[in-house]
Design a protein around this motif. Structure first.
Motif: not given
Length: 147
Positions: A16-24, A35-40, A53-54, A71-74
């Motif tokens: 489960k990976v979410v790639l938002s607008e404009g991601v390269v 374990d958790k979704p990846v959101i970019i 990862e996660d 497993k971090a948040k940026i």
């Protein structure tokens, strides 16, 4: 959900990976959700050979070559330097730079507007307006290659 501007054919994106607008996403990147979704976030650039990862990565970030984010948040407007390693349960605030080759140990909380570097990563200074301006300009330059 995939609104990415560009994903290289050699990139591996699993789970489960979410790639938002404009991601390269450039060559040989691995993004994996176990374990958790990846959101970019919007307008974020992931450079060659990085592994994520996660994790959640905010908008307007650059994850440099060979960086590892586990497993971090940026936050938003961050630069993760070449070869940096960000370990489990780390939270990096908005408007931060992690210097090349740095290791941010598990459970670290890096405050907004900070520049950290080293092993283990330590604060070396506050962010400057021109640092963020340069980051945003670099993102635009990379995106322009794929429009």
């Amino acid at each position: 959900m995939n609104n990415a501007l560009y994903i290289d054919s050699t990139a591996i994106i699993k789970g489960k990976v979410v790639l938002s607008e404009g991601v390269v996403i450039l060559p040989y990147v691995i993004i994996r959700s176990s374990d958790k979704p990846v959101i970019i976030g919007k307008n974020t650039v992931i450079l060659e050979f990085s592994f994520i990862e996660d994790s959640i990565i905010g908008e307007n970030c650059i994850v440099s070559h060979r960086a590892v984010i586990h497993k971090a948040k940026i936050g938003r407007n961050c630069l993760i330097g070449i070869g940096s390693i960000i370990l489990d349960n780390t939270v990096i605030g908005d408007n931060c730079i992690i210097g090349a080759g740095s290791i941010v140990l598990s459970n670290k909380n890096i405050p907004d507007n900070s520049v950290y570097a080293g092993y283990p990563a330590k604060k070396i200074r506050d962010i400057r307006k021109e640092d963020i301006e340069s980051l945003l300009e670099n993102i635009k330059n990379i995106q322009s290659q794929f429009k």
